[in-house]
Design a protein around this motif. Structure first.
Motif, PDB file in Angstrom:
ATOM      1  N   SER A 154       4.241  -0.809  -0.026  1.00  0.00           N
ATOM      2  CA  SER A 154       4.767  -0.957   1.323  1.00  0.00           C
ATOM      3  C   SER A 154       3.788  -1.696   2.221  1.00  0.00           C
ATOM      4  N   LEU A 155       2.506  -1.659   1.860  1.00  0.00           N
ATOM      5  CA  LEU A 155       1.476  -2.353   2.637  1.00  0.00           C
ATOM      6  C   LEU A 155       1.273  -3.786   2.161  1.00  0.00           C
ATOM      7  N   GLY A 161       6.060  -6.292   2.858  1.00  0.00           N
ATOM      8  CA  GLY A 161       4.901  -5.464   3.171  1.00  0.00           C
ATOM      9  C   GLY A 161       4.480  -5.657   4.614  1.00  0.00           C
ATOM     10  N   VAL A 162       3.190  -5.459   4.885  1.00  0.00           N
ATOM     11  CA  VAL A 162       2.640  -5.680   6.227  1.00  0.00           C
ATOM     12  C   VAL A 162       1.900  -7.012   6.216  1.00  0.00           C
ATOM     13  N   PRO A 163       2.378  -8.000   6.946  1.00  0.00           N
ATOM     14  CA  PRO A 163       1.697  -9.304   6.977  1.00  0.00           C
ATOM     15  C   PRO A 163       0.222  -9.172   7.324  1.00  0.00           C
ATOM     16  N   ALA A 166      -5.468  -2.359   1.783  1.00  0.00           N
ATOM     17  CA  ALA A 166      -4.507  -1.306   1.436  1.00  0.00           C
ATOM     18  C   ALA A 166      -5.198  -0.170   0.688  1.00  0.00           C
ATOM     19  N   ARG A 167      -6.049  -0.524  -0.260  1.00  0.00           N
ATOM     20  CA  ARG A 167      -6.786   0.511  -0.998  1.00  0.00           C
ATOM     21  C   ARG A 167      -7.682   1.325  -0.074  1.00  0.00           C
ATOM     22  N   THR A 212      -1.099   8.601   2.459  1.00  0.00           N
ATOM     23  CA  THR A 212       0.277   8.101   2.444  1.00  0.00           C
ATOM     24  C   THR A 212       0.497   7.117   3.586  1.00  0.00           C
ATOM     25  N   LEU A 213       1.605   6.380   3.491  1.00  0.00           N
ATOM     26  CA  LEU A 213       1.972   5.478   4.578  1.00  0.00           C
ATOM     27  C   LEU A 213       2.189   6.266   5.863  1.00  0.00           C
TER      28      LEU A 213
END
Length: 230
Positions: free
Chosen positions: A162-163, A173-175, A182-183, A191-192
């Motif tokens: 999702s990221l 995802g997230v531009p 993300a990691r 979690t998101l």
């Protein structure tokens, strides 16, 4: 195997490749049951297109000789005695997830052989994923291998997707948020949902990107989620 054909010109490379890999899988894994799941043409992504109209946009179509081999592949599966499942609104990995869920409830160990890395979200103590490699090899992808490859836990796979998104499926995802960011986020907030609950604790450009891309993140989560109710 794109250069293979019969004397009359009928292409057979896809059938040959599928047959060799399938027989090798059966020899190595010796399963009690076998089922095959395919994407149903034209309708399999309809459900996800309602979420995001550009889902899988830009993906190259299969080679033209692929479609000529579909009837032969059906004959092959009939000869093997392997049932083929394809359903409107569901992709092959959704079907595999549904079968895996049902089998696990019956106490049956499940092996998924697939080239789709999205299936890694299905990993658990009784569901294993084998990924085909070059030269008709297959490699078991265990939970520890997943954590080594991605630097996160299996249960964080969807949060990760999702990221960072997925260019192969055109999941946005997230531009501006890449794999390293993300990691780092998921190693701090598992979690998101937790990331956005603690957005005030995240500073700088990463925070701005997360705020701007919040709707895209949650949409991407929904797109990447495999449907297990099939």
């Amino acid at each position: 195997m794109p250069t293979l054909a019969t004397k009359d010109g009928t292409p057979t490379g896809g059938v040959y490749g599928f047959t060799v890999l399938s027989l090798d899988v059966i020899k190595k894994l010796n399963p009690d049951y076998v089922a095959v799941a395919w994407d149903k043409p034209k309708t399999n992504i309809r459900k996800r297109l309602e979420i995001y109209p550009d889902y899988k946009a830009g993906r190259k179509p299969a080679p033209t000789d692929f479609y000529a081999q579909i009837p032969i592949l059906h004959e092959l599966l009939d000869a093997f005695g392997w049932p083929l499942y394809e359903l409107d609104d569901y992709e092959a990995d959704d079907i595999m997830a549904g079968l895996a869920k049902k089998a696990r409830a019956e106490g049956i160990e499940v092996i998924l052989v697939t080239g789709d890395y999205d299936s890694l979200q299905l990993l658990n103590d009784s569901t294993h994923v084998y990924l085909p490699q070059k030269g008709f090899a297959i490699d078991l992808f265990k939970e520890d291998a997943f954590e080594t490859k991605y630097g996160i836990k299996v249960e964080q796979f969807l949060d990760y997707k999702s990221l960072v998104g997925d260019s192969s499926d055109n999941i946005p995802g997230v531009p501006g948020i890449g794999e390293v960011a993300a990691r780092n986020l998921l190693n701090t907030y598992p979690t998101l949902e937790a990331i956005y609950e603690n957005i005030d604790l995240i500073s700088g450009a990463v925070q701005k990107k997360l705020i701007a891309g919040k709707d895209s993140a949650y949409m991407s989560y929904d797109l990447a989620t495999i449907y297990r109710e099939v």
